[in-house]
Design an enzyme around this catalytic site. Structure first.
Site, PDB file in Angstrom:
ATOM      1  N   SER A 135       5.915  -3.264   0.162  1.00  0.00           N
ATOM      2  CA  SER A 135       7.028  -2.923   1.043  1.00  0.00           C
ATOM      3  C   SER A 135       7.027  -3.905   2.207  1.00  0.00           C
ATOM      4  O   SER A 135       5.977  -4.484   2.537  1.00  0.00           O
ATOM      5  CB  SER A 135       6.860  -1.496   1.587  1.00  0.00           C
ATOM      6  OG  SER A 135       7.749  -1.239   2.662  1.00  0.00           O
ATOM      7  N   TYR A 148       2.359   5.437   5.734  1.00  0.00           N
ATOM      8  CA  TYR A 148       2.886   4.583   4.673  1.00  0.00           C
ATOM      9  C   TYR A 148       2.595   3.110   4.971  1.00  0.00           C
ATOM     10  O   TYR A 148       2.153   2.356   4.096  1.00  0.00           O
ATOM     11  CB  TYR A 148       4.386   4.816   4.530  1.00  0.00           C
ATOM     12  CG  TYR A 148       5.044   3.998   3.444  1.00  0.00           C
ATOM     13  CD1 TYR A 148       4.852   4.329   2.105  1.00  0.00           C
ATOM     14  CD2 TYR A 148       5.871   2.920   3.752  1.00  0.00           C
ATOM     15  CE1 TYR A 148       5.461   3.599   1.100  1.00  0.00           C
ATOM     16  CE2 TYR A 148       6.477   2.182   2.752  1.00  0.00           C
ATOM     17  CZ  TYR A 148       6.274   2.525   1.429  1.00  0.00           C
ATOM     18  OH  TYR A 148       6.883   1.792   0.438  1.00  0.00           O
TER      19      TYR A 148
END
Length: 277
Positions: A135, A148
């Site tokens: 990501s 995250y």
């Protein structure tokens, strides 16, 4: 006729994984697609994809998956696309250590366990591709996404070390760093924050309400969100290029963010990041 190349794709119940599994099948790959729930098998099987159960949090299911796939392929595997993950939203101070561990079990430790099973196979073959769907938050920090972000930063470091350790083996490791992509990721993040964060008693309650409105689709929408085909475009390069790149940035915000991090003074850059919602 040559045997089609084989690949494991994880997290195929929806979003990037579901799209990639079907697109790879269309493009001639033998696809082994994993899901966590039995109900998600039928849709993939209907499209001619070999669908199997696996949960990154369950080591036994990872070992069972690799044994089953290798028994079907005669002990060979050409590629692995680690993709299944979720995003635990919430301010760092509001997340228990247990919640943080759960994030890492799914987004990091499980990925390592599966990758570790596949690396010896690819070493014996003298070739293979391991692609990690990371990501942009594995490169840039973001408020309210500390768990995250931490899991993806860890994934970046581990994967790049592995890429260097595999140099000369014929096995390549690449990271895809998407920004906003259309998927069920947002809905899953909404469930996670409601399940694990005491919103009303947090000092960040007002910020959470704004975040929840956005995640539920009633707030401001992201105009830069792309479809999963944008990820597939770079995935095919990572799988087929003679020497695939270590990093593949996807979406305009991801590319702009990394550029700003390189050229701006750090204090100014983090002030800009703090202003993002």
């Amino acid at each position: 006729m040559a045997e089609p190349k084989s690949i494991i794709v994880t997290g195929c119940s929806s979003g990037i994984g579901a799209y990639a599994a079907r697109a790879l099948k269309r493009d001639g790959w033998r696809v082994f697609a994993t899901v966590r729930k039995t109900d998600d098998l039928a849709g993939l099987e209907k499209d001619g994809i070999e669908a199997l159960l696996m949960d990154y949090r369950d080591e036994a299911s990872i070992f069972a998956l690799t044994q089953e796939v290798l028994s079907r392929t005669g002990g060979r595997l050409d590629a692995l696309f680690n993709n299944g993950a979720y995003g635990q939203a919430g301010a760092v101070e509001d997340l228990s250590t247990a919640v943080l561990r759960e994030q890492f079990e799914t987004n990091f430790f499980g990925w390592h366990t599966l990758t570790q099973q596949i690396v010896p196979v690819m070493r014996r073959q003298g070739e293979g591709r391991i692609v990690q769907c990371s990501s942009i938050l594995g490169l840039l920090p973001y408020r309210w996404r500390g768990a995250y972000t931490a899991s993806k930063y860890a994934l970046e470091g581990l994967s790049l070390a592995l890429r260097m350790e595999l140099d000369g083996s014929g096995v390549f490791v690449s990271l895809i760093e998407p920004g906003p992509i259309e998927s069920r990721f947002t809905a899953n993040a909404l469930d996670a924050i409601r399940r694990n964060v005491d919103v009303e008693h947090s000092v960040h309650a007002e910020d959470y309400r704004r975040q929840l409105a956005r995640l539920s689709g009633t707030g401001k929408k992201n105009p830069h969100k792309l479809g999963p085909d944008a990820v597939y475009k770079v995935l095919t390069h990572a799988l087929t290029a003679r020497r695939p790149r270590p990093h593949y940035l996807v979406t305009k915000p991801a590319k702009q963010g990394t550029l700003l991090k390189r050229v701006l003074p750090s204090d100014l850059f983090y002030r800009i990041m703090r202003s993002l919602d």
